[in-house]
Design an enzyme around this catalytic site. Structure first.
Site, PDB file in Angstrom:
ATOM      1  N   ASP A 292       0.868  -1.169   0.000  1.00  0.00           N
ATOM      2  CA  ASP A 292       0.000   0.000   0.000  1.00  0.00           C
ATOM      3  C   ASP A 292       0.911   1.227   0.000  1.00  0.00           C
ATOM      4  O   ASP A 292       2.090   1.160   0.340  1.00  0.00           O
ATOM      5  CB  ASP A 292      -0.962  -0.012   1.201  1.00  0.00           C
ATOM      6  CG  ASP A 292      -2.146   0.939   0.958  1.00  0.00           C
ATOM      7  OD1 ASP A 292      -2.075   1.756   0.010  1.00  0.00           O
ATOM      8  OD2 ASP A 292      -3.136   0.875   1.720  1.00  0.00           O
TER       9      ASP A 292
HETATM   10  C1  BGC Z   1      -5.054   3.180   0.042  1.00  0.00           C
HETATM   11  C2  BGC Z   1      -5.138   2.193  -1.096  1.00  0.00           C
HETATM   12  C3  BGC Z   1      -5.040   2.924  -2.414  1.00  0.00           C
HETATM   13  C4  BGC Z   1      -3.756   3.722  -2.426  1.00  0.00           C
HETATM   14  C5  BGC Z   1      -3.539   4.509  -3.710  1.00  0.00           C
HETATM   15  C6  BGC Z   1      -3.855   4.087  -0.087  1.00  0.00           C
HETATM   16  O1  BGC Z   1      -3.871   5.105   0.866  1.00  0.00           O
HETATM   17  O2  BGC Z   1      -5.022   2.509   1.285  1.00  0.00           O
HETATM   18  O3  BGC Z   1      -6.343   1.483  -1.005  1.00  0.00           O
HETATM   19  O4  BGC Z   1      -5.099   2.028  -3.474  1.00  0.00           O
HETATM   20  O5  BGC Z   1      -3.767   4.646  -1.359  1.00  0.00           O
HETATM   21  O6  BGC Z   1      -4.396   5.580  -3.792  1.00  0.00           O
END
Ligand code: BGC
Length: 811
Positions: A292
């Site tokens: 993530d």
């Molecule tokens: C989230 C993810 C997301 C990523 C990109 C993160 O903060 O937890 O679910 O895909 O950001 O935007």
């Protein structure tokens, strides 16, 4: 992989078996080491074939790369998308564009906002969920994005307060597992990679990141307050949290995103037990694990623990965000050059990234990236200044701007939006409306948005709620508000429509009496609850004094219909008010929110949505142990701990186990017609004894031991539409395991459901397949699923508390 007899297991053995047993926190503070990271083997996933051949192509591709190029393949770079793997023109590779997900190409223009996962789950409709995945992926492909960041099975929904529950499906792992599988099959059927996120036990937003995640230079690493640790036993891990991800892996999901939290003390993206042990080992996952965003907290340690791709990355000479460490990139090449990381591991990482790419044909004719996918402010603005546009342009990886990818998807959005609406109450056949003469519309969730259509980061007062907030939100290219849809209908019917959309006016200044004349035949109250990534909800009540709005309208109107739009569950303290004649839980329906609600209100669609969670009488009835909000010592870097003390007993499993009354049970939802269900029959599929462990296999196939997916029993029942209208029933099957499953085992667990459309008077046979896993518990000592011996009770009905027939069998 050899079973681990370690602290994690010992803790689990000690902890499960007696739900009433005290929780010993010290047993859950260590996550055992599992090394090395398993190489991919190319074993086929049942949901997607061709892995072996694609792996050969990926192998050839990998062998042709320099070490620096391999690092490029594994490290996020600046670019037009939320996540980017840079093009490598030398080998004709045009890069990877990763976009949120999970209900839209989030920030794109001319793209759709589909109903949220929560609405999809509430539809209990496999076909519509599949189609949703397919259409979303068509939009991703049209915009030149190879990787859809979704679907979501974590959070699962341990706590109703979680700000992100709506991105995923349901706290029931079986329902979520089916939804994951159907979504992934739909997405990947059009040649787009799905990404099952977030792995794992990511159940709260509060302190999801270390204190200084976005500015790590401010505080030395070892002085940072770490992100929350989800502490759980091995059985709970498997029976609740791993369960839907196993479906995802079985469906052939291309990638999995590791989460922000720690698990039993160790960060998810460097947790060798969950990544090497469970995901790549036990579940036989063949794709790649990406972090993530900013969820990587080490280089070598993460790589050895199974992380394959670092997002959003940053190669050392070109950081994605100022000051963000670049754990992969040049550090990765250095680690290989100085012998810390073996090159075979890096080769496996690249093979894992490239196999799904070849498997899904992304090397052929994949559309180029639409460069107008909008502002993701801090990242893209910075990146543009940094010259990414030129780099991607030179690599011929950018295509036409403003491509309209919506096709005829609004039809499905409207249909699924309506299918995800649950009719909770309907006294005196208030609904469907029959061309009423006078309608009153009330509440701040009825009208159009007044503050912009890409309001993804804030709870706004005025306007309907088609989607939630955060990275799972969407730029709304259009929205049909409920008031707009009702006015359209009213024109046709000659209905008088009055409205008050200001909640304060309604609750504090007698707005109804001062304004409304003549008295409406029916008062429609639109109320809402915001939920967003980055923050947990602080209440399970409606926002903007919604409860008071309902009570005030109901005081003045004896035929009050309440429609909630919400990013999760709400308690409904006014549900028994006799003037509240009908209630619709309308969840998050996407672009066509007004039309979806209209269709149910007017009976164009006979409601068939069912609750994918339980509504309790009061907030205090829930056992949401801890969305941890406060810690005793704010300087203790390890202070944030979430002990999953409730173990297996979340949502209806908790209420059933303790025999507590609820307001609206899991699986409940009314229709404008009525259904009967009878003649349950159960047949064993083979005479071989099912008891005990499945036959061991040398190599896990994607999803785990293939025998777990063998059907051991089939169940059939007859469902009849006994009312006056066509409609769809959702017969549900629950299994009660024998006593040998151990104390603390939920009383009943959902193990089958089917959506069955039926004409008036029509009868159909419905068939459920009970697979080995459905009848098993996770044996923490054997490290395998075990079918317990004894009597199994199978109940079929229309909710977790409305059973129509029951049969038993003994193993
Ligand atoms: C989230 C993810 C997301 C990523 C990109 C993160 O903060 O937890 O679910 O895909 O950001 O935007």
């Amino acid at each position: 992989m050899a079973p681990l007899r370690d602290l994690f297991v010992a803790a689990a053995v000690a902890a499960v078996g007696n739900a009433a047993q005290d929780w010993d926190h010290s047993l859950f503070t260590n996550s055992p080491p599992v090394y090395p990271s398993p190489n991919m083997t190319g074993v086929e996933a049942s949901g997607l074939s061709g892995w072996e051949a694609a792996m050969q192509k990926a192998e050839a591709f990998t062998n042709n790369l320099t070490l620096e190029e391999k690092a490029v393949m594994l490290t996020g770079a600046p670019g037009p998308c939320v996540g980017n793997i840079a093009p490598i023109p030398r080998v004709g590779f045009k890069g990877l564009c990763l976009q949120d997900g999970p209900l839209a190409v989030r920030q794109a223009d001319y793209a759709s906002a589909f109903p949220a996962g929560l609405s999809a789950a509430a539809s209990w409709d496999r076909d519509l969920i599949h189609l949703r995945g397919k259409y979303i992926a068509e939009e991703f492909k049209g915009k030149g994005s190879q990787v859809f960041l979704g679907p979501v099975a974590g959070p699962l929904g341990r706590s109703g307060y979680n700000g992100r529950n709506w991105e995923g499906f349901s706290p029931d792992p079986y329902l979520t597992g089916v939804a994951m599988e159907e979504s992934i099959l739909g997405v990947q059927s059009v040649g787009v990679q799905a990404n099952a996120k977030h792995w794992i036990a990511y159940e709260q937003e509060t302190q999801r990141n270390p204190e200084e995640a976005f500015d790590p230079n401010a505080v030395p690493y070892d002085e940072q307050i770490m992100s929350v640790s989800s502490n759980l036993d091995d059985r709970t891990m498997h029976e609740l949290y791993v369960w839907p991800f196993a479906n995802a892996v079985r469906a052939g999901v291309a990638s999995v995103m590791c989460s922000y939290n720690r698990i039993n003390g160790s960060y998810a993206c460097q947790n060798s037990k969950t990544q090497n042990g469970i995901l790549k080992g036990e579940l036989g996952f063949q794709g790649y694990i990406m972090s993530d965003w900013m969820g990587t907290h080490s280089g070598v340690a993460s790589i050895e623990a199974g992380l394959d791709m670092n997002m959003p990355g940053g190669i050392s000479f070109k950081p994605t965000l100022p000051g963000v460490p670049t754990y992969f990139g040049a550090n990765l090449t250095e680690a290989v050059n100085n012998g810390t990381v073996p090159e075979w591991r890096v080769n496996d990482m690249v093979r894992r990234v490239m196999t799904p790419y070849f498997l899904l044909g992304q090397d052929k004719d994949f559309p180029l990236v639409d460069p107008s996918m909008g502002e993701y402010p801090s990242v893209n603005e910075f990146d543009k200044q940094d010259g990414w546009y030129d780099d991607w342009n030179k690599a011929k990886a950018l295509g036409e701007p403003d491509v309209d990818v919506r096709a005829n998807h609004s039809k499905l959005i409207r249909e699924l939006g309506a299918a995800g609406i649950v009719l909770l109450k309907n006294e005196n056949n208030t609904l469907p409306l029959k061309a009423p003469k006078r309608i009153g519309v009330f509440g701040n969730a009825a009208g159009d948005l007044t503050t912009g259509l890409y309001y993804h980061d804030k709870n706004y007062e005025y306007g309907c709620l088609p989607v939630g907030g955060g990275s799972g939100s969407a730029r709304l290219n259009y929205v049909v508000s409920p008031l707009e849809a009702i006015k359209e209908q009213a024109k046709k019917d000659g209905t008088n429509v009055q409205y008050i959309l200001n909640n304060t006016q309604l609750t504090t200044s007698g707005g109804f009496l001062k304004q409304i004349y003549p008295q409406p035949d029916v008062c429609l109250v639109f109320v809402k609850t915001w939920a967003s990534e980055g923050e947990d909800r602080t209440t399970l009540h409606l926002d903007w004094d919604g409860d008071d709005v309902v009570t005030e309208v109901a005081r003045n109107c004896s035929n009050t219909v309440v429609i909630t739009n919400s990013g999760g569950l709400n308690v409904l303290p006014w549900a028994d008010n006799e003037n509240v004649t009908a209630i619709l839980a309308a969840h998050l329906p996407g672009n066509e929110i007004g039309n979806s609600i209209l269709d149910v209100l007017y009976g164009n669609v006979n409601p068939s949505g069912k609750l994918p969670y339980t509504i309790a009488h009061e907030v205090s009835d829930y056992d949401f142990a801890n969305v941890t909000r406060e810690v005793a010592d704010p300087k203790d870097t390890n202070a944030w701990q979430a002990d999953f003390e409730e173990r297996l007993l979340i949502d209806y499993r908790y209420f059933d186990y303790h025999n507590l009354s609820v307001a609206f049970p899991f699986g409940h939802g009314l229709s404008y017609t009525s259904f009967e269900l009878a003649d349950l029959a159960i047949t064993p599929v083979s005479n071989a004894s099912a008891a005990g462990l499945p036959k061991a296999v040398a190599k896990a196939a994607p999803g785990g031991n293939p025998a777990l997916w063998d059907t051991l029993y089939t169940a059939t029942a007859t469902v009849t539409n006994s009312g006056d209208l066509p409609g769809a029933a959702v017969p549900q099957l629950y299994v009660r395991l024998p006593a040998a499953a151990g104390e603390g085992t939920p009383l009943r667990q959902l193990r089958g459901f089917e959506k069955v459309p039926l004409e008036k008077g029509e009868q159909k046979q419905v068939r459920f397949e009970l697979m080995r896993r459905d009848l098993s518990v996770w044996d923490v000592v054997a490290q395998e699923w075990r079918v317990p011996e004894g009597e199994f009770v199978v109940s079929v009905g229309f909710s977790s508390r409305d059973f129509r027939d029951e049969k038993t069998f003994t193993i």
